[in-house]
Design an enzyme around this catalytic site. Structure first.
Site, PDB file in Angstrom:
ATOM      1  N   TYR A 167       0.831  -1.216   0.000  1.00 19.74           N
ATOM      2  CA  TYR A 167       0.000   0.000   0.000  1.00 19.74           C
ATOM      3  C   TYR A 167       0.864   1.264   0.000  1.00 19.74           C
ATOM      4  O   TYR A 167       0.548   2.238  -0.688  1.00 19.74           O
ATOM      5  CB  TYR A 167      -0.949  -0.008   1.200  1.00 19.74           C
ATOM      6  CG  TYR A 167      -1.906  -1.174   1.211  1.00 19.74           C
ATOM      7  CD1 TYR A 167      -2.489  -1.630   0.026  1.00 19.74           C
ATOM      8  CD2 TYR A 167      -2.231  -1.843   2.395  1.00 19.74           C
ATOM      9  CE1 TYR A 167      -3.354  -2.716   0.026  1.00 19.74           C
ATOM     10  CE2 TYR A 167      -3.100  -2.926   2.401  1.00 19.74           C
ATOM     11  CZ  TYR A 167      -3.660  -3.356   1.210  1.00 19.74           C
ATOM     12  OH  TYR A 167      -4.509  -4.420   1.207  1.00 19.74           O
TER      13      TYR A 167
HETATM   14  C1  LIG Z   1      -0.916  -8.468   0.956  1.00 18.93           C
HETATM   15  C2  LIG Z   1      -0.877  -9.406  -0.225  1.00 18.93           C
HETATM   16  C3  LIG Z   1      -2.198  -9.423  -0.952  1.00 18.93           C
HETATM   17  C4  LIG Z   1       0.199  -8.867  -1.209  1.00 18.93           C
HETATM   18  O1  LIG Z   1       0.315  -9.735  -2.325  1.00 18.93           O
HETATM   19  P1  LIG Z   1       1.748 -10.321  -2.745  1.00 18.93           P
HETATM   20  O2  LIG Z   1       1.604 -10.897  -4.078  1.00 18.93           O
HETATM   21  O3  LIG Z   1       2.245 -11.182  -1.645  1.00 18.93           O
HETATM   22  O4  LIG Z   1       2.640  -9.021  -2.713  1.00 18.93           O
HETATM   23  P2  LIG Z   1       3.019  -7.938  -3.801  1.00 18.93           P
HETATM   24  O5  LIG Z   1       2.215  -8.011  -5.028  1.00 18.93           O
HETATM   25  O6  LIG Z   1       3.034  -6.644  -3.080  1.00 18.93           O
HETATM   26  O7  LIG Z   1       4.458  -8.422  -4.139  1.00 18.93           O
HETATM   27  C5  LIG Z   1       5.425  -7.956  -3.237  1.00 18.93           C
HETATM   28  C6  LIG Z   1       6.728  -8.595  -3.356  1.00 18.93           C
HETATM   29  O8  LIG Z   1       6.945  -9.158  -4.646  1.00 18.93           O
HETATM   30  C7  LIG Z   1       8.102  -8.585  -5.177  1.00 18.93           C
HETATM   31  N1  LIG Z   1       7.814  -8.363  -6.593  1.00 18.93           N
HETATM   32  C8  LIG Z   1       7.042  -7.387  -7.112  1.00 18.93           C
HETATM   33  N2  LIG Z   1       7.054  -7.493  -8.453  1.00 18.93           N
HETATM   34  C9  LIG Z   1       7.826  -8.542  -8.742  1.00 18.93           C
HETATM   35  C10 LIG Z   1       8.255  -9.146  -9.933  1.00 18.93           C
HETATM   36  N3  LIG Z   1       7.861  -8.670 -11.121  1.00 18.93           N
HETATM   37  N4  LIG Z   1       9.063 -10.231  -9.853  1.00 18.93           N
HETATM   38  C11 LIG Z   1       9.458 -10.710  -8.662  1.00 18.93           C
HETATM   39  N5  LIG Z   1       9.110 -10.169  -7.500  1.00 18.93           N
HETATM   40  C12 LIG Z   1       8.305  -9.105  -7.562  1.00 18.93           C
HETATM   41  C13 LIG Z   1       8.336  -7.288  -4.479  1.00 18.93           C
HETATM   42  O9  LIG Z   1       9.713  -7.048  -4.373  1.00 18.93           O
HETATM   43  C14 LIG Z   1       7.719  -7.508  -3.135  1.00 18.93           C
HETATM   44  O10 LIG Z   1       8.592  -8.017  -2.161  1.00 18.93           O
HETATM   45  P3  LIG Z   1       8.367  -7.587  -0.624  1.00 18.93           P
HETATM   46  O11 LIG Z   1       6.917  -7.617  -0.294  1.00 18.93           O
HETATM   47  O12 LIG Z   1       9.157  -8.614   0.103  1.00 18.93           O
HETATM   48  O13 LIG Z   1       8.902  -6.208  -0.514  1.00 18.93           O
HETATM   49  C15 LIG Z   1      -0.478 -10.845   0.181  1.00 18.93           C
HETATM   50  O14 LIG Z   1       0.817 -10.851   0.705  1.00 18.93           O
HETATM   51  C16 LIG Z   1      -1.456 -11.452   1.183  1.00 18.93           C
HETATM   52  O15 LIG Z   1      -2.454 -12.050   0.786  1.00 18.93           O
HETATM   53  N6  LIG Z   1      -1.151 -11.313   2.493  1.00 18.93           N
HETATM   54  C17 LIG Z   1      -1.963 -11.890   3.548  1.00 18.93           C
HETATM   55  C18 LIG Z   1      -3.360 -11.342   3.558  1.00 18.93           C
HETATM   56  C19 LIG Z   1      -3.365  -9.845   3.744  1.00 18.93           C
HETATM   57  O16 LIG Z   1      -2.642  -9.297   4.567  1.00 18.93           O
HETATM   58  N7  LIG Z   1      -4.211  -9.158   2.947  1.00 18.93           N
HETATM   59  C20 LIG Z   1      -4.380  -7.759   3.051  1.00 18.93           C
HETATM   60  C21 LIG Z   1      -5.311  -7.467   4.165  1.00 18.93           C
HETATM   61  S1  LIG Z   1      -5.648  -5.755   4.276  1.00 18.93           S
END
Ligand SMILES: CC(C)(COP(=O)(O)OP(=O)(O)OC[C@H]1O[C@@H](n2cnc3c(N)ncnc32)[C@H](O)[C@@H]1OP(=O)(O)O)[C@@H](O)C(=O)NCCC(=O)NCCS
Length: 188
Positions: free
Chosen positions: A156
């Site tokens: 975010y």
């Molecule tokens: C929050 C959530 C939806 C984020 O989705 P995600 O796919 O895990 O995360 P992102 O899309 O932000 O990807 C982030 C990571 O991927 C990496 N990334 C981004 N683009 C990329 C790419 N093209 N290639 C490789 N890695 C990549 C980033 O460096 C980042 O690393 P970091 O988070 O360690 O800094 C997920 O982690 C989740 O479901 N969490 C638990 C539930 C939750 O908290 N939901 C939100 C409630 S409000």
């Protein structure tokens, strides 16, 4: 064994209300697994998620693996007075003196965003969120998330969300939450 996240491979598509309903069990499973909640939480949430589909401006994006199983989703809708979350945030803004900003005047509520743990950390959550907000209505997007630090927080902040409320207690949940927001549209 965990899948290696591959951010450009998984198809992400907008789901119709009908598709969402037929995928509800899968969607709730992604939710409880991602959040680390007990499986019973899924059943409790089912009626609420079904009711949300009827709300103005509802849209949902789903991500799928190569077996067509749902591995991530995001949904939201236009927030309006009388909705539980809207009234909770309104109360918080009134208490904090932040009501004047007009955050609640015209906004899309990002209600849910979850990626199955095996696929987290590869950019899939960001892709889902960007696609969801692409055609979302509203001057702003608002969301609430438990106080961090978490991967959700990093996402975010990276996308420019700023503080609307901090350390806020929603009725019935002892955890402190942040409410975050940013203007729409999201830049590419
Ligand atoms: C929050 C959530 C939806 C984020 O989705 P995600 O796919 O895990 O995360 P992102 O899309 O932000 O990807 C982030 C990571 O991927 C990496 N990334 C981004 N683009 C990329 C790419 N093209 N290639 C490789 N890695 C990549 C980033 O460096 C980042 O690393 P970091 O988070 O360690 O800094 C997920 O982690 C989740 O479901 N969490 C638990 C539930 C939750 O908290 N939901 C939100 C409630 S409000």
């Amino acid at each position: 064994m965990s899948a290696v996240p591959s951010p450009h491979r998984e198809p992400i598509i907008e789901l119709t209300a009908e598709q969402f309903r037929s995928r509800l069990t899968e969607a709730l499973n992604v939710y409880v697994t991602a959040m680390g909640y007990p499986a019973s939480t899924a059943q409790q949430r089912a009626p609420m998620w079904t009711a949300h589909v009827q709300r103005e401006g509802w849209r949902c994006i789903g991500a799928f693996d190569d077996r067509d199983e749902l591995i991530g989703l995001g949904y939201g809708y236009i927030g309006t007075p009388g909705q539980w979350w809207h009234e909770q945030v309104r109360r918080g803004l009134a208490l904090s003196g932040g009501a004047a900003h007009g955050w609640l005047d015209d906004y899309f509520e990002l209600t849910e965003l979850h990626v199955h743990p095996e696929y987290q950390g590869g950019g899939l959550g960001e892709r889902i969120l960007r696609k969801l907000l692409e055609s979302a209505r509203g001057a702003n997007v608002l969301l609430s998330t438990p106080e961090g630090p978490t991967r959700a927080w990093r996402l975010y902040r990276r996308l420019g969300f700023t503080d609307v409320l901090r350390d806020y207690r929603f009725t019935g949940d002892p955890r402190p939450f942040a409410v975050l927001g940013r203007p729409l549209p999201l830049e590419a």
